[in-house]
Design a protein around this motif. Structure first.
Motif, mmCIF file in Angstrom:
data_model
loop_
_atom_site.group_PDB
_atom_site.id
_atom_site.type_symbol
_atom_site.label_atom_id
_atom_site.label_comp_id
_atom_site.label_asym_id
_atom_site.label_seq_id
_atom_site.Cartn_x
_atom_site.Cartn_y
_atom_site.Cartn_z
ATOM 1 N N LEU A 27 0.735 -1.146 0.004
ATOM 2 C CA LEU A 27 -0.009 -0.043 0.071
ATOM 3 C C LEU A 27 0.947 1.273 -0.108
ATOM 4 N N LYS A 28 2.103 1.331 0.683
ATOM 5 C CA LYS A 28 2.749 2.486 1.043
ATOM 6 C C LYS A 28 3.477 2.899 -0.595
ATOM 7 N N HIS A 29 3.865 1.667 -1.103
ATOM 8 C CA HIS A 29 4.664 1.957 -2.490
ATOM 9 C C HIS A 29 3.504 1.750 -3.617
ATOM 10 N N TRP B 249 -4.976 5.070 16.411
ATOM 11 C CA TRP B 249 -4.508 4.960 14.941
ATOM 12 C C TRP B 249 -5.158 3.633 14.306
ATOM 13 N N LYS B 250 -4.856 3.668 13.103
ATOM 14 C CA LYS B 250 -5.528 2.585 12.204
ATOM 15 C C LYS B 250 -4.669 2.462 11.119
ATOM 16 N N ARG C 244 8.007 0.572 12.028
ATOM 17 C CA ARG C 244 6.838 1.442 11.725
ATOM 18 C C ARG C 244 7.184 2.472 10.681
ATOM 19 N N LYS C 245 8.671 2.605 10.465
ATOM 20 C CA LYS C 245 9.074 3.430 9.505
ATOM 21 C C LYS C 245 8.690 2.845 7.898
ATOM 22 N N ASN C 246 8.368 1.676 7.749
ATOM 23 C CA ASN C 246 7.886 1.206 6.591
ATOM 24 C C ASN C 246 6.341 1.020 6.388
ATOM 25 N N VAL C 247 5.496 1.675 7.249
ATOM 26 C CA VAL C 247 4.398 1.646 7.241
ATOM 27 C C VAL C 247 3.587 3.067 7.477
ATOM 28 N N ASN C 248 2.496 3.189 6.701
ATOM 29 C CA ASN C 248 1.636 4.304 6.733
ATOM 30 C C ASN C 248 0.695 4.184 7.798
ATOM 31 N N ILE C 249 0.699 4.966 8.909
ATOM 32 C CA ILE C 249 -0.107 4.950 9.849
ATOM 33 C C ILE C 249 -1.155 6.026 9.963
ATOM 34 N N TYR C 250 -2.248 6.111 10.051
ATOM 35 C CA TYR C 250 -3.306 6.960 9.993
ATOM 36 C C TYR C 250 -3.947 7.247 11.307
ATOM 37 N N ARG C 251 -4.244 8.489 11.586
ATOM 38 C CA ARG C 251 -5.233 8.816 12.845
ATOM 39 C C ARG C 251 -6.367 8.338 12.778
ATOM 40 N N ASP C 252 -6.961 7.756 13.592
ATOM 41 C CA ASP C 252 -8.340 7.180 13.808
ATOM 42 C C ASP C 252 -9.186 8.289 14.586
ATOM 43 N N ALA C 253 -9.865 8.891 13.755
ATOM 44 C CA ALA C 253 -10.756 10.156 14.280
ATOM 45 C C ALA C 253 -11.878 9.630 14.992
ATOM 46 N N MET D 173 1.626 9.714 12.776
ATOM 47 C CA MET D 173 0.510 9.532 12.212
ATOM 48 C C MET D 173 0.273 10.402 11.247
ATOM 49 N N LEU D 174 -0.406 9.978 10.021
ATOM 50 C CA LEU D 174 -0.790 10.620 8.843
ATOM 51 C C LEU D 174 -2.607 10.938 8.989
ATOM 52 N N GLU D 175 -2.847 12.038 8.388
ATOM 53 C CA GLU D 175 -4.389 12.381 8.419
ATOM 54 C C GLU D 175 -4.934 11.569 7.028
#
Length: 484
Positions: free
Chosen positions: A177-179, A399-400, A433-442, A464-466
């Motif tokens: 997913l990241k790439h 996060w998710k 975690r550096k190789n994974v996109n982590i998103y904030r769970d609103a 975390m990413l938005e």
């Protein structure tokens, strides 16, 4: 003094237009431009409205007979494509200039202004400017048609893992997913022991294989199984491999699997990395799985400092602390049986903490390298990781992760437990975690009980990413408009 007469200047006279009588400079047709245009239309035969086929899925234009091109609006590529549509009708005129006229982006119209010249009556050259309108007509290209059919493919990459857990696949999914390697796949199908990726071309499949080669140790290029049930597990190295890695102990713990296998010796804190070629030449396997790990309680601990290593020793870990601990199984609290061992978790463990480990003293392990070792060199217990309250970690997790769209059955209880194990691994391993996109769970609203600090590792807000949402920027109606 003599008078010199200046040379006579020739002045061209005007003539009258043979049709309307307006004075004009002489020309071969003896007609003014207005009357000449009423008599001759040099744009005759050139279509003023043309259809252009456009694929909405891949946003490409059809260049006959069967080529689909990616063109931006008002680009050179689109200009050339439009001119080729009317090229056959412009063989008798000379093209002087061509350019786009502005139209609304959603109007499904492209207007182009053309300037042409042609020799008319008695050799007179007439220049004319006119507009050609191109109507965009939607047509699905062959590639998108095959994608929508979901039953056509030319290449398939089958990834297999011969193990009981799926944490490696969860990690691989996040890397893909990241790439953005999943975008070229026609279909992604989850099978019993792996994932199948279907592609419309062999080049896209080979790109995925190359990515797997750089991500996990694989034996060869064209078939990519990886049966590495190694992360957070105990392994036993061959004497030859252990010596080549800096005379480290044969019984080691695998802390991480990336493009290389990261090992640590719990007795000396020596660390080593084993690449794919070395692994397949000297394979080693896990001595246990996560279900076989038992829960121990720390009864006593003693930190070891300034331990000297033998000659030829490799690097030591600076992130861990060597300690001697006395532990007891939580299932044997009514007995006095305790176990003594060394561990690399000295910086985390305190008296009374719970820790997961593998009990060698009461286990029957069938491993070729382990059976050849001196029994006095085999530890009674190898501690793997500290244990925390899972329910509290899940409740506090804000996060998710994203997931790939793939054909699969519903997650059962065991799959959900393995997915939670993977999320905990991400919280505990910063390098992972550096190789994974982590998103904030609103959707997660923290409460006061969630802020209790029990020492469990967490993901910081900075990491975390938005997650992008069209409704956040334009509202519900704007989102519908943009997706039409």
């Amino acid at each position: 003094m003599e008078y010199v007469q200046a040379p006579a200047k020739s002045i061209q006279g005007n003539i009258l237009c043979c049709t309307c009588g307006v004075p004009i400079p002489p020309n071969p047709a003896n007609m003014c431009v207005a009357c000449l245009r009423t008599q001759v239309d040099i744009s005759e035969g050139i279509p003023k409205q043309v259809t252009v086929n456009f694929c909405k899925q891949c946003e490409r234009y059809l260049q006959p007979p069967a080529t689909w091109m990616q063109c931006a609006l008002e680009s050179r590529e689109l200009l050339a494509l439009c001119l080729k549509k009317i090229k056959s009708s412009m063989t008798k005129v000379r093209l002087i200039d061509a350019g786009f006229l502005w139209t609304e982006p959603h109007s499904k119209r492209i207007k182009m202004k053309l300037t042409i010249q042609k020799e008319v009556m008695n050799g007179a050259i007439l220049q004319q400017v006119f507009v050609v309108e191109y109507v965009i007509q939607y047509q699905m290209c062959d590639d998108c048609h095959r994608v929508e059919a979901k039953d056509f493919w030319k290449a398939v990459v089958q990834v297999r893992q011969k193990t009981v857990h799926k944490k490696t696949f969860y990690y691989l999914e996040q890397l893909i997913l990241k790439h953005k390697l999943h975008q070229n796949a026609l279909n992604i199908k989850e099978v019993n022991d792996g994932i199948d990726f279907y592609y419309a071309s062999k080049q896209h499949a080979m790109k995925m294989v190359d990515f797997l080669q750089c991500t996990v140790p694989c034996p060869n290029t064209y078939y990519s199984p990886f049966d590495l049930n190694l992360t957070d597990n105990v392994v036993c190295l061959s004497p030859r491999l252990a010596q080549s890695l800096g005379n480290m102990g044969q019984v080691c713990v695998c802390v991480r699997v990336t493009s290389t296998i990261h090992l640590i010796d719990p007795n000396t804190l020596q660390i080593a990395e084993v690449d794919g070629n070395t692994y397949w030449r000297n394979p080693f396997y896990s001595l246990c799985n996560r279900r076989q790990l038992e829960e121990f309680i720390v009864m006593d601990t003693d930190t070891l400092r300034n331990q000297k290593l033998g000659a030829g020793a490799g690097l030591r870990s600076n992130k861990h602390t060597l300690a001697e601990v006395w532990v007891q199984k939580t299932s044997e609290m009514d007995t006095s049986q305790q176990y003594h061992c060394r561990t690399y978790l000295g910086h985390l463990l305190n008296i009374g903490d719970l820790v997961l480990g593998f009990d060698f003293a009461n286990s029957n392990v069938n491993d070729e390298n382990l059976n050849k070792m001196n029994p006095h060199h085999v530890p009674d217990v190898v501690l793997i990781k500290k244990s925390y309250d899972r329910s509290r970690r899940v409740r506090r997790r804000n996060w998710k992760l994203q997931e790939m769209a793939r054909d699969r059955e519903d997650m059962d209880t065991d799959d959900e437990r393995q997915y939670q194990d993977f999320l905990e691994d991400l919280e505990e391993d910063e390098a992972l975690r550096k190789n994974v996109n982590i998103y904030r769970d609103a959707s997660k609203i923290p409460v006061e009980s969630d802020t209790d600090d029990d020492g469990a590792p967490t993901v910081s807000l900075v990491e975390m990413l938005e997650e992008l949402s069209l409704t956040d920027a334009t509202g519900g109606e704007g989102a519908d408009m943009l997706t039409e």
